[in-house]
Design an enzyme around this catalytic site. Structure first.
Site, PDB file in Angstrom:
ATOM      1  N   GLY A  67      54.495  62.424  19.900  1.00 17.98           N
ATOM      2  CA  GLY A  67      53.100  61.999  20.042  1.00 17.98           C
ATOM      3  C   GLY A  67      52.106  63.114  19.746  1.00 17.98           C
ATOM      4  O   GLY A  67      52.481  64.222  19.343  1.00 17.98           O
ATOM      5  N   TYR A  68      50.828  62.780  19.981  1.00 17.74           N
ATOM      6  CA  TYR A  68      49.744  63.707  19.616  1.00 17.74           C
ATOM      7  C   TYR A  68      49.891  65.050  20.340  1.00 17.74           C
ATOM      8  O   TYR A  68      50.026  66.097  19.716  1.00 17.74           O
ATOM      9  CB  TYR A  68      48.412  63.033  19.956  1.00 17.74           C
ATOM     10  N   SER A  77      46.140  63.453  34.302  1.00 17.85           N
ATOM     11  CA  SER A  77      44.838  63.202  33.687  1.00 17.85           C
ATOM     12  C   SER A  77      43.731  63.389  34.710  1.00 17.85           C
ATOM     13  O   SER A  77      43.914  63.112  35.891  1.00 17.85           O
ATOM     14  CB  SER A  77      44.821  61.759  33.161  1.00 17.85           C
ATOM     15  N   TYR A 131      45.748  52.237  33.806  1.00 22.70           N
ATOM     16  CA  TYR A 131      46.391  53.412  33.200  1.00 22.70           C
ATOM     17  C   TYR A 131      46.242  54.606  34.143  1.00 22.70           C
ATOM     18  O   TYR A 131      47.213  55.277  34.483  1.00 22.70           O
ATOM     19  CB  TYR A 131      45.767  53.735  31.842  1.00 22.70           C
ATOM     20  N   LYS A 189      48.955  57.212  36.562  1.00 30.21           N
ATOM     21  CA  LYS A 189      48.986  58.680  36.639  1.00 30.21           C
ATOM     22  C   LYS A 189      48.897  59.129  38.094  1.00 30.21           C
ATOM     23  O   LYS A 189      49.615  60.033  38.530  1.00 30.21           O
ATOM     24  CB  LYS A 189      47.833  59.290  35.834  1.00 30.21           C
ATOM     25  N   PHE A 229      41.731  67.014  30.529  1.00 30.76           N
ATOM     26  CA  PHE A 229      40.425  66.362  30.436  1.00 30.76           C
ATOM     27  C   PHE A 229      40.399  65.583  29.117  1.00 30.76           C
ATOM     28  O   PHE A 229      41.175  64.608  29.005  1.00 30.76           O
ATOM     29  CB  PHE A 229      39.330  67.402  30.671  1.00 30.76           C
ATOM     30  N   ASN A 230      39.664  65.990  28.106  1.00 28.75           N
ATOM     31  CA  ASN A 230      39.644  65.175  26.876  1.00 28.75           C
ATOM     32  C   ASN A 230      40.184  65.959  25.683  1.00 28.75           C
ATOM     33  O   ASN A 230      39.429  66.665  25.024  1.00 28.75           O
ATOM     34  CB  ASN A 230      38.214  64.675  26.601  1.00 28.75           C
ATOM     35  N   ASP A 267      33.333  53.494  32.351  1.00 25.28           N
ATOM     36  CA  ASP A 267      32.959  54.856  31.956  1.00 25.28           C
ATOM     37  C   ASP A 267      32.137  55.532  33.056  1.00 25.28           C
ATOM     38  O   ASP A 267      31.209  54.921  33.600  1.00 25.28           O
ATOM     39  CB  ASP A 267      32.119  54.817  30.670  1.00 25.28           C
TER      40      ASP A 267
HETATM   41  P1  NAD Z   1      50.731  59.566  22.411  1.00 22.32           P
HETATM   42  O1  NAD Z   1      50.740  58.096  22.536  1.00 22.32           O
HETATM   43  O2  NAD Z   1      50.392  60.202  21.115  1.00 22.32           O
HETATM   44  O3  NAD Z   1      52.161  60.157  22.860  1.00 22.32           O
HETATM   45  C1  NAD Z   1      52.966  59.506  23.803  1.00 22.32           C
HETATM   46  C2  NAD Z   1      54.371  59.457  23.218  1.00 22.32           C
HETATM   47  O4  NAD Z   1      55.244  58.853  24.161  1.00 22.32           O
HETATM   48  C3  NAD Z   1      54.435  58.626  21.920  1.00 22.32           C
HETATM   49  O5  NAD Z   1      55.131  59.354  20.945  1.00 22.32           O
HETATM   50  C4  NAD Z   1      55.230  57.384  22.337  1.00 22.32           C
HETATM   51  O6  NAD Z   1      56.021  56.869  21.285  1.00 22.32           O
HETATM   52  C5  NAD Z   1      56.089  57.931  23.477  1.00 22.32           C
HETATM   53  N1  NAD Z   1      56.518  56.937  24.474  1.00 22.32           N
HETATM   54  C6  NAD Z   1      55.732  56.048  25.131  1.00 22.32           C
HETATM   55  N2  NAD Z   1      56.486  55.339  25.994  1.00 22.32           N
HETATM   56  C7  NAD Z   1      57.766  55.817  25.894  1.00 22.32           C
HETATM   57  C8  NAD Z   1      58.990  55.498  26.523  1.00 22.32           C
HETATM   58  N3  NAD Z   1      59.079  54.524  27.439  1.00 22.32           N
HETATM   59  N4  NAD Z   1      60.102  56.193  26.179  1.00 22.32           N
HETATM   60  C9  NAD Z   1      60.045  57.180  25.241  1.00 22.32           C
HETATM   61  N5  NAD Z   1      58.906  57.522  24.592  1.00 22.32           N
HETATM   62  C10 NAD Z   1      57.792  56.839  24.928  1.00 22.32           C
HETATM   63  O7  NAD Z   1      49.762  60.107  23.567  1.00 22.32           O
HETATM   64  P2  NAD Z   1      49.211  61.583  23.837  1.00 22.32           P
HETATM   65  O8  NAD Z   1      47.736  61.546  23.649  1.00 22.32           O
HETATM   66  O9  NAD Z   1      50.030  62.583  23.128  1.00 22.32           O
HETATM   67  O10 NAD Z   1      49.465  61.700  25.425  1.00 22.32           O
HETATM   68  C11 NAD Z   1      50.659  62.276  25.893  1.00 22.32           C
HETATM   69  C12 NAD Z   1      50.619  62.176  27.412  1.00 22.32           C
HETATM   70  O11 NAD Z   1      49.429  62.819  27.894  1.00 22.32           O
HETATM   71  C13 NAD Z   1      50.562  60.748  27.920  1.00 22.32           C
HETATM   72  O12 NAD Z   1      51.356  60.657  29.113  1.00 22.32           O
HETATM   73  C14 NAD Z   1      49.093  60.546  28.270  1.00 22.32           C
HETATM   74  O13 NAD Z   1      48.924  59.598  29.304  1.00 22.32           O
HETATM   75  C15 NAD Z   1      48.703  61.920  28.724  1.00 22.32           C
HETATM   76  N6  NAD Z   1      47.266  62.178  28.589  1.00 22.32           N
HETATM   77  C16 NAD Z   1      46.659  62.005  27.375  1.00 22.32           C
HETATM   78  C17 NAD Z   1      45.286  62.240  27.259  1.00 22.32           C
HETATM   79  C18 NAD Z   1      44.574  62.020  25.958  1.00 22.32           C
HETATM   80  O14 NAD Z   1      43.331  61.899  25.973  1.00 22.32           O
HETATM   81  N7  NAD Z   1      45.268  61.969  24.847  1.00 22.32           N
HETATM   82  C19 NAD Z   1      44.563  62.688  28.363  1.00 22.32           C
HETATM   83  C20 NAD Z   1      45.226  62.875  29.577  1.00 22.32           C
HETATM   84  C21 NAD Z   1      46.595  62.613  29.677  1.00 22.32           C
HETATM   85  C1  WQD Z   2      34.655  59.628  25.523  1.00 20.58           C
HETATM   86  C2  WQD Z   2      33.205  59.204  25.552  1.00 20.58           C
HETATM   87  C3  WQD Z   2      32.824  56.838  25.758  1.00 20.58           C
HETATM   88  C4  WQD Z   2      34.520  55.738  21.897  1.00 20.58           C
HETATM   89  C5  WQD Z   2      39.900  58.495  28.060  1.00 20.58           C
HETATM   90  C6  WQD Z   2      40.747  58.024  29.201  1.00 20.58           C
HETATM   91  C7  WQD Z   2      41.310  59.209  29.932  1.00 20.58           C
HETATM   92  C8  WQD Z   2      42.027  60.136  28.960  1.00 20.58           C
HETATM   93  C9  WQD Z   2      41.099  60.565  27.853  1.00 20.58           C
HETATM   94  C10 WQD Z   2      44.342  59.604  29.035  1.00 20.58           C
HETATM   95  C11 WQD Z   2      32.947  58.100  26.574  1.00 20.58           C
HETATM   96  C12 WQD Z   2      32.316  57.359  24.418  1.00 20.58           C
HETATM   97  C13 WQD Z   2      34.091  56.452  23.003  1.00 20.58           C
HETATM   98  C14 WQD Z   2      33.566  55.103  21.066  1.00 20.58           C
HETATM   99  C15 WQD Z   2      31.824  55.949  22.464  1.00 20.58           C
HETATM  100  N1  WQD Z   2      43.161  59.513  28.394  1.00 20.58           N
HETATM  101  N2  WQD Z   2      32.766  56.553  23.268  1.00 20.58           N
HETATM  102  N3  WQD Z   2      32.250  55.239  21.385  1.00 20.58           N
HETATM  103  O1  WQD Z   2      36.956  57.577  28.207  1.00 20.58           O
HETATM  104  O2  WQD Z   2      36.499  60.054  28.616  1.00 20.58           O
HETATM  105  O3  WQD Z   2      38.832  59.218  28.589  1.00 20.58           O
HETATM  106  O4  WQD Z   2      40.644  59.358  27.194  1.00 20.58           O
HETATM  107  O5  WQD Z   2      44.587  60.147  30.044  1.00 20.58           O
HETATM  108  O6  WQD Z   2      42.182  58.738  30.930  1.00 20.58           O
HETATM  109  O7  WQD Z   2      39.924  57.309  30.095  1.00 20.58           O
HETATM  110  O8  WQD Z   2      37.548  59.320  26.465  1.00 20.58           O
HETATM  111  O9  WQD Z   2      37.296  59.353  24.025  1.00 20.58           O
HETATM  112  O10 WQD Z   2      37.527  57.102  25.183  1.00 20.58           O
HETATM  113  O11 WQD Z   2      35.420  58.416  25.429  1.00 20.58           O
HETATM  114  O12 WQD Z   2      30.625  56.053  22.743  1.00 20.58           O
HETATM  115  O13 WQD Z   2      33.907  54.432  20.038  1.00 20.58           O
HETATM  116  O14 WQD Z   2      32.856  58.649  24.281  1.00 20.58           O
HETATM  117  O15 WQD Z   2      31.905  55.931  26.316  1.00 20.58           O
HETATM  118  O16 WQD Z   2      31.703  58.366  27.183  1.00 20.58           O
HETATM  119  P1  WQD Z   2      37.342  58.983  28.015  1.00 20.58           P
HETATM  120  P2  WQD Z   2      37.005  58.501  25.200  1.00 20.58           P
END
Ligand code: NAD
Ligand code: WQD
Length: 339
Positions: A11-12, A125, A150, A154, A179-180, A296
């Site tokens: 993943g990312y 998160s 979601y 967490k 955070f983000n 939000d």
């Molecule tokens: P992502 O979706 O790119 O990566 C998640 C990976 O997990 C993917 O490759 C997916 O295929 C794999 N996956 C999902 N369910 C699975 C399962 N049951 N078994 C095996 N693989 C599985 O997401 P990301 O942005 O890289 O996030 C990674 C982690 O960080 C996640 O747990 C997410 O909740 C957490 N997180 C992300 C953000 C964000 O903004 N991206 C913020 C806070 C926390």
């Molecule tokens: C950021 C800001 C939107 C899209 C989420 C999850 C959080 C974490 C990170 C996993 C907000 C605004 C967004 C758009 C917009 N993920 N926005 N137009 O909501 O802070 O957090 O991702 O853990 O749990 O809640 O991130 O990127 O979705 O939004 O105006 O098309 O951008 O309202 O204020 P957020 P986001």
């Protein structure tokens, strides 16, 4: 040199973290079901590091697959990224999120216990702080009830891991509260590749910039913030990836369960994001203001003092770096990892 199992490593954030772990000289085993990613990301990580990793396509809910991975590799620690993360989707299919994120995490730690591997870094998160805590968020604040299913998964997994470590002193667990995360590796070869219409701001902006989306909708302009749009704490994904290495090292030398905020502490508004992206990348982002998005919060950002003092971590990349690197990835890969 340690053997690290990285769940969700395709993943990312996982792919960026695998790159840093390989460059640090550790070996990497990735378990990923590719439900939201592509193996291409891992091929590129190996290309960028000139090192190989082991990829196992599988699900964290599959106990036998997990047991096979632990039996085949002398795993020293696990970084657990695997999970579903789409906030809106989690409101439509809560059971899928509870099964994947909560039951999946239970399945993983059960397999770890069977294999006697007790070092874990968990992707948490900032959403676990809920709605009522004041910013900057601090780790010792009472956690709140997230506004979406979601975020609830967490919170539950965090609390489960905390209780597990209190019941069994063999566990050493890091809860990293992201955070983000935005941005991409400087090469532009790996980056964020959301399936379908992006939920998050950054990939939506880059998809507008590359012509995949017509315009950006800004959700609300009447918040009590500097310019009326929501403020968030954006963190470069490479800074975030490096935090995992430091957390891993810390956990390999200590016991118990401990949370760390990973953010810059700088709140940035949606309008600032758009305007700064246009300035540093010389690309216009057509936009319109629309109504607020449910759930939000107006503004939240991190106090990352604990990560700085205990892990020796500090964010190195600026907002401009994040926006340049996000665009560098998207313009080189207009369709993401799809050929
Ligand atoms: P992502 O979706 O790119 O990566 C998640 C990976 O997990 C993917 O490759 C997916 O295929 C794999 N996956 C999902 N369910 C699975 C399962 N049951 N078994 C095996 N693989 C599985 O997401 P990301 O942005 O890289 O996030 C990674 C982690 O960080 C996640 O747990 C997410 O909740 C957490 N997180 C992300 C953000 C964000 O903004 N991206 C913020 C806070 C926390
Ligand atoms: C950021 C800001 C939107 C899209 C989420 C999850 C959080 C974490 C990170 C996993 C907000 C605004 C967004 C758009 C917009 N993920 N926005 N137009 O909501 O802070 O957090 O991702 O853990 O749990 O809640 O991130 O990127 O979705 O939004 O105006 O098309 O951008 O309202 O204020 P957020 P986001």
């Amino acid at each position: 040199m340690a053997n690290i199992l990285v769940t969700g490593g395709a993943g990312y954030i996982g792919s960026h973290t695998c790159l840093e772990i390989l460059n640090a000289g550790h070996s990497v085993i990735v378990l990923d079901n590719l439900s939201n990613s592509s193996e291409e990301a891992l091929l590129r990580v190996q290309e960028l590091t000139a090192k190989s990793l082991t990829f196992v396509e599988g699900d964290i809910r599959d106990a036998s697959a997990l047991d096979q991975v632990f039996a085949a590799h002398q795993i020293d620690a696990v970084i657990h990224f695997a999970g579903l993360k789409a906030v809106g989707e989690s409101q439509q299919i809560p059971l899928t999120y509870f099964d994947n994120n909560i039951a999946g995490s239970i399945s993983l730690v059960q397999a770890m216990e069977r294999a006697e591997v007790f070092h874990l870094v968990f992707s948490s998160s900032a959403t676990v702080y809920g709605e009522s805590n004041p910013s900057p968020y601090q780790e010792n604040m009472p956690l709140g009830m997230p506004t979406n299913n979601y975020g609830y998964t967490k919170l539950i997994v965090e609390q489960m891991l905390e209780k597990l470590s209190l019941a069994d002193e063999r566990w050493s667990i890091a809860l990293l509260r992201y955070f983000n995360p935005i941005g991409a590796h400087k090469s532009g070869r790996i980056g964020e590749d959301p399936q379908g219409i992006p939920n998050n701001l950054m990939p939506f902006i880059t998809q507008v910039a590359v012509g995949r989306r017509e315009k950006l909708s800004i959700f609300g302009q009447d918040y009590a913030t500097q310019d009326g749009t929501c403020e968030r704490d954006y963190i470069h994904v490479v800074d975030l990836a490096k935090a995992h290495l430091l957390a891993l090292d810390h956990r390999l030398k200590s016991k118990g369960c401990r949370a760390w905020n990973i953010g810059t502490g700088q709140p940035i508004s949606v309008l600032q994001m758009k305007n700064t992206f246009e300035k540093v990348n010389d690309r216009k982002i057509p936009f319109e203001f629309v109504e607020r998005r449910f759930g939000d919060l107006a503004s939240f950002y991190a106090d990352s003092t604990r990560a700085q003092t205990e892990l020796g971590w500090i964010a190195k990349y600026s907002l401009e770096d994040m926006l340049v690197d996000s665009w560098n990835w998207q313009k080189q890969n207009p369709e993401g990892y799809k050929k």
